[in-house]
Design a protein around this motif. Sequence first.
Motif, PDB file in Angstrom:
ATOM      1  N   LEU A   1      -8.442  -5.063   3.964  1.00 35.87           N
ATOM      2  CA  LEU A   1      -7.695  -5.872   4.920  1.00 35.87           C
ATOM      3  C   LEU A   1      -7.801  -7.368   4.614  1.00 35.87           C
ATOM      4  O   LEU A   1      -6.954  -8.157   5.051  1.00 35.87           O
ATOM      5  CB  LEU A   1      -8.187  -5.593   6.347  1.00 35.87           C
ATOM      6  N   LYS A   2      -8.816  -7.751   3.852  1.00 37.84           N
ATOM      7  CA  LYS A   2      -8.996  -9.163   3.517  1.00 37.84           C
ATOM      8  C   LYS A   2      -8.379  -9.541   2.171  1.00 37.84           C
ATOM      9  O   LYS A   2      -8.109 -10.708   1.916  1.00 37.84           O
ATOM     10  CB  LYS A   2     -10.496  -9.510   3.495  1.00 37.84           C
ATOM     11  N   LEU A   3      -8.171  -8.545   1.299  1.00 38.07           N
ATOM     12  CA  LEU A   3      -7.626  -8.831  -0.023  1.00 38.07           C
ATOM     13  C   LEU A   3      -6.123  -9.097   0.052  1.00 38.07           C
ATOM     14  O   LEU A   3      -5.402  -8.451   0.809  1.00 38.07           O
ATOM     15  CB  LEU A   3      -7.871  -7.650  -0.970  1.00 38.07           C
ATOM     16  N   ALA A   4      -5.650 -10.048  -0.767  1.00 37.96           N
ATOM     17  CA  ALA A   4      -4.216 -10.348  -0.804  1.00 37.96           C
ATOM     18  C   ALA A   4      -3.437  -9.162  -1.372  1.00 37.96           C
ATOM     19  O   ALA A   4      -2.343  -8.838  -0.905  1.00 37.96           O
ATOM     20  CB  ALA A   4      -3.962 -11.595  -1.639  1.00 37.96           C
ATOM     21  N   ARG A   5      -3.996  -8.514  -2.394  1.00 39.21           N
ATOM     22  CA  ARG A   5      -3.372  -7.326  -2.984  1.00 39.21           C
ATOM     23  C   ARG A   5      -4.408  -6.211  -3.023  1.00 39.21           C
ATOM     24  O   ARG A   5      -5.114  -6.029  -4.007  1.00 39.21           O
ATOM     25  CB  ARG A   5      -2.845  -7.632  -4.394  1.00 39.21           C
ATOM     26  N   PRO A   6      -4.514  -5.447  -1.940  1.00 36.84           N
ATOM     27  CA  PRO A   6      -5.563  -4.427  -1.840  1.00 36.84           C
ATOM     28  C   PRO A   6      -5.326  -3.245  -2.775  1.00 36.84           C
ATOM     29  O   PRO A   6      -4.194  -2.982  -3.194  1.00 36.84           O
ATOM     30  CB  PRO A   6      -5.484  -3.987  -0.372  1.00 36.84           C
ATOM     31  N   ILE A   7      -6.402  -2.534  -3.081  1.00 36.16           N
ATOM     32  CA  ILE A   7      -6.311  -1.305  -3.871  1.00 36.16           C
ATOM     33  C   ILE A   7      -5.523  -0.253  -3.089  1.00 36.16           C
ATOM     34  O   ILE A   7      -4.647   0.420  -3.621  1.00 36.16           O
ATOM     35  CB  ILE A   7      -7.718  -0.769  -4.209  1.00 36.16           C
ATOM     36  N   LEU A   8      -5.837  -0.114  -1.800  1.00 38.72           N
ATOM     37  CA  LEU A   8      -5.142   0.819  -0.912  1.00 38.72           C
ATOM     38  C   LEU A   8      -4.818   0.074   0.377  1.00 38.72           C
ATOM     39  O   LEU A   8      -5.705  -0.453   1.036  1.00 38.72           O
ATOM     40  CB  LEU A   8      -6.013   2.047  -0.628  1.00 38.72           C
ATOM     41  N   GLU A   9      -3.542   0.015   0.713  1.00 35.70           N
ATOM     42  CA  GLU A   9      -3.074  -0.801   1.833  1.00 35.70           C
ATOM     43  C   GLU A   9      -3.159  -0.015   3.146  1.00 35.70           C
ATOM     44  O   GLU A   9      -2.378   0.905   3.402  1.00 35.70           O
ATOM     45  CB  GLU A   9      -1.631  -1.240   1.573  1.00 35.70           C
ATOM     46  N   PHE A  10      -4.152  -0.372   3.972  1.00 35.84           N
ATOM     47  CA  PHE A  10      -4.326   0.310   5.260  1.00 35.84           C
ATOM     48  C   PHE A  10      -3.345  -0.184   6.312  1.00 35.84           C
ATOM     49  O   PHE A  10      -3.245   0.399   7.392  1.00 35.84           O
ATOM     50  CB  PHE A  10      -5.774   0.141   5.754  1.00 35.84           C
ATOM     51  N   ARG A  11      -2.591  -1.234   6.002  1.00 41.37           N
ATOM     52  CA  ARG A  11      -1.598  -1.724   6.952  1.00 41.37           C
ATOM     53  C   ARG A  11      -0.405  -0.773   7.087  1.00 41.37           C
ATOM     54  O   ARG A  11       0.455  -0.995   7.929  1.00 41.37           O
ATOM     55  CB  ARG A  11      -1.128  -3.122   6.549  1.00 41.37           C
ATOM     56  N   VAL A  12      -0.373   0.279   6.258  1.00 43.98           N
ATOM     57  CA  VAL A  12       0.680   1.292   6.437  1.00 43.98           C
ATOM     58  C   VAL A  12       0.581   1.934   7.817  1.00 43.98           C
ATOM     59  O   VAL A  12       1.566   2.434   8.359  1.00 43.98           O
ATOM     60  CB  VAL A  12       0.615   2.385   5.343  1.00 43.98           C
ATOM     61  N   PHE A  13      -0.621   1.899   8.405  1.00 51.15           N
ATOM     62  CA  PHE A  13      -0.801   2.511   9.720  1.00 51.15           C
ATOM     63  C   PHE A  13      -0.233   1.643  10.847  1.00 51.15           C
ATOM     64  O   PHE A  13      -0.244   2.052  12.009  1.00 51.15           O
ATOM     65  CB  PHE A  13      -2.284   2.811   9.967  1.00 51.15           C
ATOM     66  N   LYS A  14       0.263   0.440  10.516  1.00 57.35           N
ATOM     67  CA  LYS A  14       0.958  -0.360  11.523  1.00 57.35           C
ATOM     68  C   LYS A  14       2.315   0.246  11.852  1.00 57.35           C
ATOM     69  O   LYS A  14       2.899  -0.054  12.884  1.00 57.35           O
ATOM     70  CB  LYS A  14       1.145  -1.800  11.033  1.00 57.35           C
ATOM     71  N   TYR A  15       2.815   1.088  10.970  1.00 58.24           N
ATOM     72  CA  TYR A  15       4.105   1.742  11.184  1.00 58.24           C
ATOM     73  C   TYR A  15       3.859   3.045  11.946  1.00 58.24           C
ATOM     74  O   TYR A  15       3.294   4.002  11.409  1.00 58.24           O
ATOM     75  CB  TYR A  15       4.801   1.999   9.846  1.00 58.24           C
ATOM     76  N   GLY A  16       4.245   3.061  13.212  1.00 60.07           N
ATOM     77  CA  GLY A  16       3.903   4.160  14.108  1.00 60.07           C
ATOM     78  C   GLY A  16       4.378   5.517  13.635  1.00 60.07           C
ATOM     79  O   GLY A  16       3.657   6.517  13.768  1.00 60.07           O
ATOM     80  N   VAL A  17       5.590   5.579  13.096  1.00 59.25           N
ATOM     81  CA  VAL A  17       6.125   6.859  12.644  1.00 59.25           C
ATOM     82  C   VAL A  17       5.286   7.408  11.491  1.00 59.25           C
ATOM     83  O   VAL A  17       4.981   8.605  11.441  1.00 59.25           O
ATOM     84  CB  VAL A  17       7.605   6.723  12.214  1.00 59.25           C
ATOM     85  N   PHE A  18       4.881   6.541  10.580  1.00 58.73           N
ATOM     86  CA  PHE A  18       4.040   6.976   9.470  1.00 58.73           C
ATOM     87  C   PHE A  18       2.701   7.501   9.982  1.00 58.73           C
ATOM     88  O   PHE A  18       2.221   8.555   9.540  1.00 58.73           O
ATOM     89  CB  PHE A  18       3.803   5.835   8.489  1.00 58.73           C
ATOM     90  N   THR A  19       2.089   6.772  10.905  1.00 57.54           N
ATOM     91  CA  THR A  19       0.792   7.177  11.444  1.00 57.54           C
ATOM     92  C   THR A  19       0.883   8.527  12.138  1.00 57.54           C
ATOM     93  O   THR A  19       0.048   9.417  11.925  1.00 57.54           O
ATOM     94  CB  THR A  19       0.274   6.116  12.426  1.00 57.54           C
ATOM     95  N   LEU A  20       1.903   8.701  12.974  1.00 61.93           N
ATOM     96  CA  LEU A  20       2.072   9.959  13.701  1.00 61.93           C
ATOM     97  C   LEU A  20       2.363  11.114  12.739  1.00 61.93           C
ATOM     98  O   LEU A  20       1.805  12.212  12.883  1.00 61.93           O
ATOM     99  CB  LEU A  20       3.205   9.818  14.714  1.00 61.93           C
ATOM    100  N   ALA A  21       3.222  10.871  11.765  1.00 63.55           N
ATOM    101  CA  ALA A  21       3.559  11.917  10.802  1.00 63.55           C
ATOM    102  C   ALA A  21       2.340  12.303   9.965  1.00 63.55           C
ATOM    103  O   ALA A  21       2.122  13.486   9.672  1.00 63.55           O
ATOM    104  CB  ALA A  21       4.699  11.454   9.897  1.00 63.55           C
ATOM    105  N   THR A  22       1.533  11.317   9.581  1.00 66.65           N
ATOM    106  CA  THR A  22       0.331  11.598   8.804  1.00 66.65           C
ATOM    107  C   THR A  22      -0.671  12.407   9.614  1.00 66.65           C
ATOM    108  O   THR A  22      -1.260  13.375   9.113  1.00 66.65           O
ATOM    109  CB  THR A  22      -0.320  10.292   8.316  1.00 66.65           C
TER     110      THR A  22
END
Length: 506
Positions: free
Chosen positions: A276-297
């Motif tokens: 969450l602190k890296l400008a270009r993370p290895i794995l982007e956890f901000r994908v969970f800000k998208y509700g449909v993605f989170t619910l589907a996952t």
Amino acid sequence: MTFEPNASYNALACMDEKEWRTISTPTSVSQTETINKTPIVAVLLAGAFVAILNQTLLNTAIPKIMADLSISASQAQWLTTVFMLTNGVMIPVTAFLIERFTTRRLFLTAMSLFAVGTLIAALAPSFSYLLLARIVQASGAGILIPLMQTVFLTIFPREKRGAAMGMVGLVIAFAPAIGPTLSGWLVQTYSWRVLFYVVLPIAIIDIIVAFFVMKNVTRLTYPKVDVFSIILSSFGFGGLLYGFSSAGQSGWGSEKVLISLAIGAVALLIFIFRQLKLARPILEFRVFKYGVFTLATATGMIVFMTMISGELLLPIYMQNMRGYSPLESGLLLLPGAVLMGVMSPISGKLFDKIGARWLAVAGLAIIAAATYGFTNLTADTSFTYLIIVYAIRMFGMALVMMPITTEGLNALPNRLIPHGTAMNNTMRQVAASIGTALLVTVMTNTTKDRIQELASGSTDGLDRAEKLHAAIHGLNVSFFVAVGFAVVGLVLSFFIRRGEIAEEDR
């Protein structure tokens, strides 16, 4: 795989994000539309098929390997465990690899690693070489599924992604179906090494064809290698996967289980905060800000845990409690998996028309009802009944699996799709481990409780029939837990909706 910087690399680093997205796309949208997709789809599906097939082939061969290499059951179990752990370590970093290396280079490297590992396994003179081979195989196989999904979502427009991902569902369903049946026949007739010799030519042919037909379609952003993040990811996901997978056999109070889960949890928390602190993370956890993605996952994880119940518990029931051969138990699963494979492209096309919600609702209702049909198994349940109920169950799976995956990934902007596919596959790996641990624990503890109840504290007086009744009772209760998973997924599916196209992708 190595990255060789060119003279313009430093200049690229100074550009803003909009400029970067424009120039770092090797294939533009118009070019993507003119690409001949058929050969790309074919080599990706073939690679995924052979990787998944390889995972299921070895289970039936374990007893033969134990005898041939003079190893114990606990040692042999590592052939499966180390593959799962390496897979679990590789999948989270695929988003980084997809953004760092071209599609063609990454696919050829992954398939080559898999092929080399397969060759080492076929020739392995000892257990240590076979274990090494499984690690090399898994280091390539772990990249293939997320890479395939990312490429499909890149080369197909949103309105055709359902049908494309339906083909992925066909492979994911069909390869595990063929695995136990093919493996059972080969192991009974030939050496266990033949399993790897069957897989190797397919992998080599796929590499040769891919060399000529694979195109670079994914977006490159050349993220910086953060070694500490990769180490944290390996210990985090690896620790959790090992802890959960060990809990079913060793118990939740086992020292190695508790230590693995603790290390995994701490490492994963540090990993998340770092990303969450890296400008270009290895794995982007901000994908969970998208509700449909989170619910589907989340729904997909629950469906995966439910699906694992059939693949895990039915072979135990067939072989350990009913005395069927591995080949016969494999044949039991075959019609259902074939039905799921046939239905996956159909459900993909339905998804393109109506979305995932009602497909998921219908599918999970069918899954819950069919799984309930496995809660009343006895020592005399017919083979025909098992085949029919399992086939109905897999029909429901076909309506759910790929549609909800596609719905969730469609909700992400294109630049986050590699991270979405990596996250989705990682969460399913974790769900499979959790589901296995919970179901085995429930079955084992319920069986012990029933035996103690029947014996009134002493098991010496119990005959074989009473012990069998106790074991089947434990299995039935475990299937009740799987029904609970399906019901939770059914409730969540009512909230799935079509996500808005991200503003940057309009």
